[in-house]
Structures are given as C-alpha cells and as structure tokens.
Design a protein around this motif. Structure first.
Motif, PDB file in Angstrom:
ATOM      1  N   TRP A 133      21.384 -50.142 108.518  1.00  0.00           N
ATOM      2  CA  TRP A 133      20.832 -50.491 109.837  1.00  0.00           C
ATOM      3  C   TRP A 133      20.183 -49.288 110.513  1.00  0.00           C
ATOM      4  O   TRP A 133      19.330 -49.455 111.385  1.00  0.00           O
ATOM      5  N   SER A 134      20.555 -48.090 110.099  1.00  0.00           N
ATOM      6  CA  SER A 134      19.939 -46.880 110.652  1.00  0.00           C
ATOM      7  C   SER A 134      18.719 -46.432 109.854  1.00  0.00           C
ATOM      8  O   SER A 134      18.051 -45.468 110.239  1.00  0.00           O
ATOM      9  N   GLY A 135      18.441 -47.115 108.736  1.00  0.00           N
ATOM     10  CA  GLY A 135      17.268 -46.780 107.943  1.00  0.00           C
ATOM     11  C   GLY A 135      17.444 -45.563 107.051  1.00  0.00           C
ATOM     12  O   GLY A 135      16.464 -44.980 106.603  1.00  0.00           O
ATOM     13  N   ARG A 136      18.690 -45.204 106.747  1.00  0.00           N
ATOM     14  CA  ARG A 136      18.943 -44.057 105.870  1.00  0.00           C
ATOM     15  C   ARG A 136      19.001 -44.554 104.418  1.00  0.00           C
ATOM     16  O   ARG A 136      20.058 -44.622 103.792  1.00  0.00           O
ATOM     17  N   PHE A 137      17.857 -44.909 103.876  1.00  0.00           N
ATOM     18  CA  PHE A 137      17.795 -45.604 102.603  1.00  0.00           C
ATOM     19  C   PHE A 137      18.056 -44.698 101.402  1.00  0.00           C
ATOM     20  O   PHE A 137      18.572 -45.159 100.383  1.00  0.00           O
ATOM     21  N   GLY A 138      17.672 -43.437 101.490  1.00  0.00           N
ATOM     22  CA  GLY A 138      17.834 -42.545 100.354  1.00  0.00           C
ATOM     23  C   GLY A 138      19.285 -42.368  99.964  1.00  0.00           C
ATOM     24  O   GLY A 138      19.673 -42.596  98.809  1.00  0.00           O
ATOM     25  N   GLU A 139      20.097 -41.968 100.910  1.00  0.00           N
ATOM     26  CA  GLU A 139      21.518 -41.766 100.630  1.00  0.00           C
ATOM     27  C   GLU A 139      22.184 -43.084 100.241  1.00  0.00           C
ATOM     28  O   GLU A 139      23.034 -43.131  99.344  1.00  0.00           O
ATOM     29  N   LEU A 140      21.784 -44.174 100.889  1.00  0.00           N
ATOM     30  CA  LEU A 140      22.354 -45.472 100.571  1.00  0.00           C
ATOM     31  C   LEU A 140      22.040 -45.880  99.130  1.00  0.00           C
ATOM     32  O   LEU A 140      22.908 -46.395  98.418  1.00  0.00           O
ATOM     33  N   ALA A 141      20.814 -45.616  98.692  1.00  0.00           N
ATOM     34  CA  ALA A 141      20.427 -45.966  97.328  1.00  0.00           C
ATOM     35  C   ALA A 141      21.217 -45.161  96.298  1.00  0.00           C
ATOM     36  O   ALA A 141      21.448 -45.632  95.180  1.00  0.00           O
ATOM     37  N   ARG A 142      21.636 -43.960  96.665  1.00  0.00           N
ATOM     38  CA  ARG A 142      22.428 -43.144  95.743  1.00  0.00           C
ATOM     39  C   ARG A 142      23.859 -43.679  95.603  1.00  0.00           C
ATOM     40  O   ARG A 142      24.457 -43.601  94.534  1.00  0.00           O
ATOM     41  N   ARG A 143      24.404 -44.215  96.680  1.00  0.00           N
ATOM     42  CA  ARG A 143      25.816 -44.618  96.670  1.00  0.00           C
ATOM     43  C   ARG A 143      26.037 -46.060  96.228  1.00  0.00           C
ATOM     44  O   ARG A 143      27.099 -46.392  95.710  1.00  0.00           O
ATOM     45  N   THR A 144      25.068 -46.920  96.453  1.00  0.00           N
ATOM     46  CA  THR A 144      25.305 -48.348  96.274  1.00  0.00           C
ATOM     47  C   THR A 144      25.613 -48.757  94.837  1.00  0.00           C
ATOM     48  O   THR A 144      26.477 -49.617  94.626  1.00  0.00           O
ATOM     49  N   PRO A 145      24.951 -48.203  93.801  1.00  0.00           N
ATOM     50  CA  PRO A 145      25.317 -48.617  92.435  1.00  0.00           C
ATOM     51  C   PRO A 145      26.800 -48.411  92.130  1.00  0.00           C
ATOM     52  O   PRO A 145      27.446 -49.279  91.531  1.00  0.00           O
ATOM     53  N   GLY A 146      27.350 -47.279  92.537  1.00  0.00           N
ATOM     54  CA  GLY A 146      28.767 -47.035  92.324  1.00  0.00           C
ATOM     55  C   GLY A 146      29.639 -48.003  93.098  1.00  0.00           C
ATOM     56  O   GLY A 146      30.689 -48.452  92.607  1.00  0.00           O
ATOM     57  N   LEU A 147      29.204 -48.354  94.309  1.00  0.00           N
ATOM     58  CA  LEU A 147      29.954 -49.303  95.123  1.00  0.00           C
ATOM     59  C   LEU A 147      29.983 -50.679  94.461  1.00  0.00           C
ATOM     60  O   LEU A 147      31.025 -51.345  94.424  1.00  0.00           O
ATOM     61  N   VAL A 148      28.843 -51.090  93.924  1.00  0.00           N
ATOM     62  CA  VAL A 148      28.786 -52.379  93.230  1.00  0.00           C
ATOM     63  C   VAL A 148      29.726 -52.377  92.024  1.00  0.00           C
ATOM     64  O   VAL A 148      30.475 -53.342  91.790  1.00  0.00           O
ATOM     65  N   ALA A 149      29.697 -51.303  91.251  1.00  0.00           N
ATOM     66  CA  ALA A 149      30.551 -51.223  90.061  1.00  0.00           C
ATOM     67  C   ALA A 149      32.027 -51.274  90.439  1.00  0.00           C
ATOM     68  O   ALA A 149      32.830 -51.963  89.786  1.00  0.00           O
ATOM     69  N   GLU A 150      32.410 -50.539  91.490  1.00  0.00           N
ATOM     70  CA  GLU A 150      33.812 -50.556  91.921  1.00  0.00           C
ATOM     71  C   GLU A 150      34.211 -51.934  92.422  1.00  0.00           C
ATOM     72  O   GLU A 150      35.312 -52.419  92.134  1.00  0.00           O
ATOM     73  N   ALA A 151      33.338 -52.570  93.195  1.00  0.00           N
ATOM     74  CA  ALA A 151      33.649 -53.898  93.717  1.00  0.00           C
ATOM     75  C   ALA A 151      33.782 -54.910  92.584  1.00  0.00           C
ATOM     76  O   ALA A 151      34.655 -55.793  92.613  1.00  0.00           O
ATOM     77  N   ARG A 152      32.938 -54.768  91.545  1.00  0.00           N
ATOM     78  CA  ARG A 152      33.022 -55.685  90.411  1.00  0.00           C
ATOM     79  C   ARG A 152      34.367 -55.520  89.691  1.00  0.00           C
ATOM     80  O   ARG A 152      35.012 -56.499  89.305  1.00  0.00           O
ATOM     81  N   GLN A 153      34.801 -54.277  89.517  1.00  0.00           N
ATOM     82  CA  GLN A 153      36.079 -54.028  88.851  1.00  0.00           C
ATOM     83  C   GLN A 153      37.234 -54.595  89.672  1.00  0.00           C
ATOM     84  O   GLN A 153      38.174 -55.198  89.124  1.00  0.00           O
ATOM     85  N   THR A 154      37.171 -54.419  90.979  1.00  0.00           N
ATOM     86  CA  THR A 154      38.215 -54.940  91.859  1.00  0.00           C
ATOM     87  C   THR A 154      38.278 -56.457  91.791  1.00  0.00           C
ATOM     88  O   THR A 154      39.357 -57.066  91.735  1.00  0.00           O
ATOM     89  N   GLN A 155      37.117 -57.109  91.766  1.00  0.00           N
ATOM     90  CA  GLN A 155      37.079 -58.566  91.700  1.00  0.00           C
ATOM     91  C   GLN A 155      37.630 -59.063  90.362  1.00  0.00           C
ATOM     92  O   GLN A 155      38.396 -60.031  90.312  1.00  0.00           O
ATOM     93  N   ARG A 156      37.269 -58.398  89.273  1.00  0.00           N
ATOM     94  CA  ARG A 156      37.728 -58.822  87.951  1.00  0.00           C
ATOM     95  C   ARG A 156      39.234 -58.643  87.784  1.00  0.00           C
ATOM     96  O   ARG A 156      39.875 -59.365  87.029  1.00  0.00           O
ATOM     97  N   ALA A 157      39.775 -57.663  88.493  1.00  0.00           N
ATOM     98  CA  ALA A 157      41.219 -57.430  88.402  1.00  0.00           C
ATOM     99  C   ALA A 157      42.011 -58.432  89.230  1.00  0.00           C
ATOM    100  O   ALA A 157      43.250 -58.411  89.214  1.00  0.00           O
ATOM    101  N   GLY A 158      41.315 -59.311  89.941  1.00  0.00           N
ATOM    102  CA  GLY A 158      41.987 -60.333  90.731  1.00  0.00           C
ATOM    103  C   GLY A 158      42.601 -59.810  92.008  1.00  0.00           C
ATOM    104  O   GLY A 158      43.508 -60.440  92.575  1.00  0.00           O
ATOM    105  N   VAL A 159      42.123 -58.656  92.495  1.00  0.00           N
ATOM    106  CA  VAL A 159      42.640 -58.088  93.741  1.00  0.00           C
ATOM    107  C   VAL A 159      42.293 -59.001  94.905  1.00  0.00           C
ATOM    108  O   VAL A 159      41.182 -59.546  94.981  1.00  0.00           O
ATOM    109  N   ASP A 160      43.230 -59.185  95.796  1.00  0.00           N
ATOM    110  CA  ASP A 160      42.997 -60.025  96.980  1.00  0.00           C
ATOM    111  C   ASP A 160      41.781 -59.526  97.756  1.00  0.00           C
ATOM    112  O   ASP A 160      41.691 -58.346  98.078  1.00  0.00           O
ATOM    113  N   GLY A 161      40.860 -60.413  98.070  1.00  0.00           N
ATOM    114  CA  GLY A 161      39.653 -60.040  98.809  1.00  0.00           C
ATOM    115  C   GLY A 161      38.543 -59.499  97.931  1.00  0.00           C
ATOM    116  O   GLY A 161      37.479 -59.124  98.434  1.00  0.00           O
ATOM    117  N   GLY A 162      38.773 -59.445  96.608  1.00  0.00           N
ATOM    118  CA  GLY A 162      37.774 -58.883  95.713  1.00  0.00           C
ATOM    119  C   GLY A 162      36.469 -59.664  95.691  1.00  0.00           C
ATOM    120  O   GLY A 162      35.387 -59.080  95.595  1.00  0.00           O
TER     121      GLY A 162
END
Length: 393
Positions: free
Chosen positions: A121-150
């Motif tokens: 929302w602040s338009g800081r796209f560069g730093e966001l683009a660097r972090r988001t792939p890792g965030l997606v991968a972590e969220a996918r692992q959490t969901q596959r492990a059946g963690v509540d809220g995954g």
C-alpha cells in the motif's frame, strides 16, 4: 532502445493482416488516432482507447503499452522469482519437496503478511518483490502440514503476489496467483477470505480489459456473501462492499451507465452503516472509498464534472498512499478532459510524490502525461520532471 506504443501497434496490426481502418473499426476508435500513434505523432492515448486496441489485437494491454518492471535493481530478476514461486514443480502431484524445517506457525506468517501489505500500500515494490517468493513458499509448507489457519495465510500470500504482479505488468502471472488464492481460500473455512480472493481475481481481470468477466465474478460473489445490513459485522460490510465496488468499477469501464449507478446506490447504503473507512482482508470500504470509486466510474463514463464533484467527498487521510495516488490519477484525468491542463499537471505531481516507484508503473499516468504534453507547445519544469520520472529504470 525502448519500443514505442506506435511501433508495437504497427507490428501487431501487420502481423494480423489488418489495415489501419480495419483495426480502428474493430476497436471503435478513430482512424486518425491509429495513424498518429503509428507515425509517432502521438506517444500514447487514453487508457480506454489503448485497452480497446489491445483487445482488438488479442493481446494483453501490457504487451501493447510495453509495461515492465521499473524497480531499483533487478526488476526482471525479481519477477522471475515471483514466477518461480507461483509455478514451482512442487505443486505437481507426487513432486512435493520434503520440508527441510518445521512449518512456520500461522501467526508468524500473518505478521509477515501484514508487513507485506504495508509495503504494498506504500508502493515499496522492490523490497516486497524480494520477500514475497519466500513468503509464498513458507505459507505453502504451512498449509500442506495442516497447520490451523494455513489455508488462509496461503490464500493471502497468493493474493499479495497477484496484486504486486499487476503493477509489474505481469497480468497473466497475476491471474494465476489470484486463481490460486481463490483455490486456497476455498479449502478453508473463512468465507470472507474466499470473497476477498475473488476480489483480487476480479481486479486482475479488469487489468486485462476483461470487464464483463470481472463484473460477473464480483457481482456473484457479492450476492453470495451479502449480509443483512442491520446485523452485519464491520468485516462483512468491508468485504461485501468491496466486491460491490469492484463490480461497479468493471461496469463503468465497460460503459454500462445504468448498472454503474445501481451498484453505486447499493455501495452507498452499505457505507452509511459504517463509522468510517476500513481495510479488511486486503479490501477497502467505507464512505471515502465509495467516493473514490465514484470518481473513477465517472471518469470512465466520460463525465468529468461529476468525477470532480465526487472527488470533493474523498478524505485523503483515510486512504493508503497508492490508493490516494490512484485517485489523484482519476482527478487529473477529469481535469485534463475539461482542458484544465495546469491543474492536471499539479495533480499528477502530487500522485508521483505519494509513491514514486508505484507511479512509474502506471499506464494511466503515462497515457495522461502524453495527452497533456501533446497539447502544449512548451513544457513547464514540472511537466518535464513527470516525463523523466516515467522513463527512469
């Protein structure tokens, strides 16, 4: 050297064996516009005209306009990182990679998502683009492990990716991300996250100039999650109201005046039940948001006087930086349509100041600046600065 819109237009038209007159007829624009673009006598055109030309050529709007990542340091490389996160072979049946660590707890991921959305929302796209792939991968692992809220955090991570990719000119990748956000939310139990993910999907469709599809998605989801206004929670109102506004925006972009007015009436009724504007599930809704989207709709319907009237009801302090910046682009468009070029330039400068990286990714800004410049025999200092800012990186 960068290829101009006119050069891309001529190449695409020639590849399809169309004359300038045939293309103009298909797109319902003037032959004079097509000729001036191809001859370099115009550098751009109104966004609605460019979208019609792209649709007639069966290409994404981003391909015609040459929209690309304009990030500080490795824009294309960062987009590839997002692509790899969305299109990993690990999603194929039987190809799941063995986790090398314990899945992250959902609360930690929710904290990272909040930080990611703040950057967005602040338009800081560069730093966001660097972090988001890792965030997606972590969220996918959490969901596959059946963690509540995954399911919810994975849906929101895909949403964030999709929203970012739209600004980076990767609409097809963004649609994949939005679809995966919907799929992840469907596997969960939070109906509001399911609705919000469809909101992202609808917005990506609009960026592909698929306004009829965008309206249909937003309308159906709004009907499904519509609460009783007298008993609705603020979160229910926000997500439902946000979907109504997406349907209204798509109808306006398609030139459907009556439907736009009907959606606006409905949105105003919902906003009247709220104490102020809210941001829930990455959707904005409230009185200022309704006024902001009303401004956009009136610009799309070529009613600039009504757009400027609606803009007077917008309270800037209630909007996030890139939301306010986008609103200022609509205000500038209305001012330019009324030949108030000086006011339009001042408004564009304010929009650029809100979020410079976001600004240089906006096709609407590029088109509008080209329109104003074309009418001027002499460029002012602010106008030259605007032109230079769009050519950076």
């Amino acid at each position: 050297m960068p290829v101009s819109i006119g050069e891309r237009l001529r190449q695409l038209r020639s590849e399809r064996g169309l004359t300038q007159e045939e293309l103009a007829g298909r797109a319902s624009v003037s032959v004079d516009l097509v000729k001036k673009l191809e001859q370099g006598r115009r550098e751009s055109a109104r966004l609605s005209s460019l979208a019609a030309l792209a649709d007639s050529l069966d290409v994404p709007l981003s391909e015609l306009t040459g929209k690309r990542p304009r990030l500080d340091g490795g824009g294309d490389r960062l987009v590839l990182g997002l692509r790899d996160a969305l299109l990993t072979p690990d999603l194929l049946p039987g190809m799941e990679a063995a986790p090398d660590q314990e899945p992250a707890p959902a609360p930690r991921l929710r904290t990272l998502l909040r930080e990611g959305w703040r950057d967005y929302w602040s338009g800081r796209f560069g730093e966001l683009a660097r972090r988001t792939p890792g965030l997606v991968a972590e969220a996918r692992q959490t969901q596959r492990a059946g963690v509540d809220g995954g399911d919810i955090v994975l849906s929101q991570a895909y949403q964030l990716s999709a929203c970012l990719l739209v600004h980076l000119g990767q609409d097809d990748l963004a649609l994949i991300g939005a679809e995966r956000a919907v799929t992840a939310a469907t596997a969960g139990v939070d109906e509001l996250q399911w609705g919000a993910a469809h909101g992202t999907y609808s917005w990506v469709l609009m960026n592909q100039a698929r306004n009829e599809d965008a309206e249909r998605v937003a309308q159906r989801v709004a009907e499904r999650i519509e609460p009783r206004l007298s008993a609705a929670t603020p979160q229910q109102l926000t997500v439902w109201g946000g979907m109504v506004l997406w349907a209204m925006a798509a109808a306006a972009a398609a030139g459907r005046t009556d439907a736009t007015d009907d959606y606006l009436t409905l949105a105003r009724a919902g906003a009247a039940r709220m104490d102020g504007d809210r941001l829930d599930y990455a959707l904005n809704f409230g009185p200022t948001q309704v006024a902001m989207q009303d401004t956009y709709a009136q610009v799309m319907l070529d009613r600039p006087d009504r757009a400027l009237s609606a803009a007077q009801r917008v309270q800037p302090e209630r909007l996030r930086p890139i939301s306010y910046g986008r609103h200022l682009l609509d205000v500038a468009q209305a001012q330019a349509a009324m030949r108030r070029d000086g006011d339009a330039v001042d408004t564009l400068v304010r929009a650029k100041t809100m979020a410079p990286v976001w600004f240089r990714h906006q096709i609407a800004a590029r088109s509008l600046i080209a329109e104003v410049v074309e009418r001027r025999t002499r460029l002012t200092g602010p106008m030259r600065d605007l032109v230079r800012s769009l050519d950076e990186h």
